[in-house]
Structure formats: structure tokens, C-alpha cells
Design an enzyme around this catalytic site. Structure first.
Site: not given
Ligand code: 4NP
Length: 165
Positions: A10, A13, A15-17, A127
Site C-alpha cells: 500500500c 505500509n 494500515c492496509r498492507s 485508504d
Molecule cells: P496505508 O495508509 O497506505 O494503508 O498504510 C496510509 C498511511 C500513511 C499515509 C498514507 C496512507 N501517509 O500519507 O502518511
């Protein structure tokens, strides 16, 4: 028996992945196949490198019995060598992965998480980072469906269903 290596990807890294990693790990473990899989996750940005998953993701994961212990790491080009499948959570992840791919073989390793959904209809794993709790629960529900579909796909692909005992 060949080991299958799968990397979930994702943006951050956190939340989702890492959630996808934990959901797929649990399915594999429940089926007694942990030794046949290498499962990991990575992000397209290094901003959260070394961090545990987001506390909200961990909270909603724990409500469903998942313990998230992965530490965020950025995707690297060597992941194309080290993994059989690289599964992106949304089309931005897929586009960023394709940008990094150098060969057709590397491009062919890239898949979309929602393409393995069997019951849920979704174009991507949204997201949840800037939203509320419902977004995190939705991520888990989508991932449970998609990871079950991925597991089934791999079982069929390995001809397990067609072997005689
Ligand atoms: P993820 O979510 O891609 O599911 O881990 C996010 C976590 C952090 C950010 C964006 C999406 N960020 O911009 O810091």
C-alpha cells in the site's frame, strides 16, 4: 512442496498492507500451510519506516483477533526478485509498482487486491488513514473477502483440487 511468496503493498505500509498480511497469514495458518508461504508487506513511501501499524488499524484488528506486529518498510526493486506475487491495494499503488518494474516478468507479478474478492464489490481497498473508524473496519472486511479469494485461487492454481489422495 514449493514455497509461495506474496508481498502486499500500500502507500504507507501502516494500515492496509500490514492488515492484508495478517489476514492472509491467519488463513494460511488455519489451513496448516504456514511453512509453504512467505508473506510480507511494504509501502510505496518510506515515511513510516520502522513504525508499527497505525494505532487505529491495530485497535480494529485486535477487535477481530488479529495482532499486527509488522514494522513498516519501503518497497524496493529487489522485492520483484524475492516475491512471486506483489499485490497492490489501489490503482495508485499498482501504477507506482509498474513504474518500478523493469521487465514484463516483473509487471506480471503485480496484482490488484480487490480482483480476488468473491462477495464484496469494490474497485480498491480505500485508504483509511484520513477517515474514521468505519474506514478501518471496511478495510478488514474487504481484506477478509479478498484474502480468502486469493487463498482459493492459489489452491486451484497449484492443482491441489485436482490431485488424487
Ligand atoms: P496505508 O495508509 O497506505 O494503508 O498504510 C496510509 C498511511 C500513511 C499515509 C498514507 C496512507 N501517509 O500519507 O502518511
Amino acid at each position: 512442496m514449493n514455497t509461495k511468496s506474496i508481498l502486499f503493498v500500500c502507500l504507507g505500509n501502516i494500515c492496509r498492507s500490514p492488515m492484508a498480511e495478517a489476514v492472509f497469514q491467519r488463513i494460511v495458518a488455519k489451513n496448516g500451510l504456514s511453512s509453504q508461504f512467505e508473506i510480507d508487506s511494504a509501502g510505496m513511501i518510506a515515511y513510516h519506516k520502522g513504525e508499527l501499524p497505525d494505532s487505529r488499524m491495530r485497535f480494529f484488528a485486535e477487535k477481530r483477533g488479529y495482532r499486527l506486529t509488522h514494522r513498516s518498510r519501503p518497497f524496493t526493486s529487489s522485492d520483484f526478485d524475492n516475491f512471486d506475487m506483489i499485490i497492490g491495494m489501489d490503482d495508485q499503488n499498482i501504477a507506482a509498482l509498474k513504474d518500478k518494474a523493469l521487465t514484463i516478468e516483473e509487471v506480471n507479478k503485480i496484482d490488484r487486491m480487490v480482483d480476488f474478492c468473491r462477495y464484496k464489490q469494490a474497485t480498491h481497498i480505500p485508504d483509511p488513514y484520513y477517515g474514521g473508524g468505519q474506514g478501518f473496519e471496511n478495510v478488514i472486511e474487504l481484506l477478509e473477502d479478498a484474502c480468502a479469494g486469493l487463498f482459493l485461487y492459489l489452491q486451484v492454481e497449484s492443482h491441489k483440487y485436482f490431485e488424487t489422495p
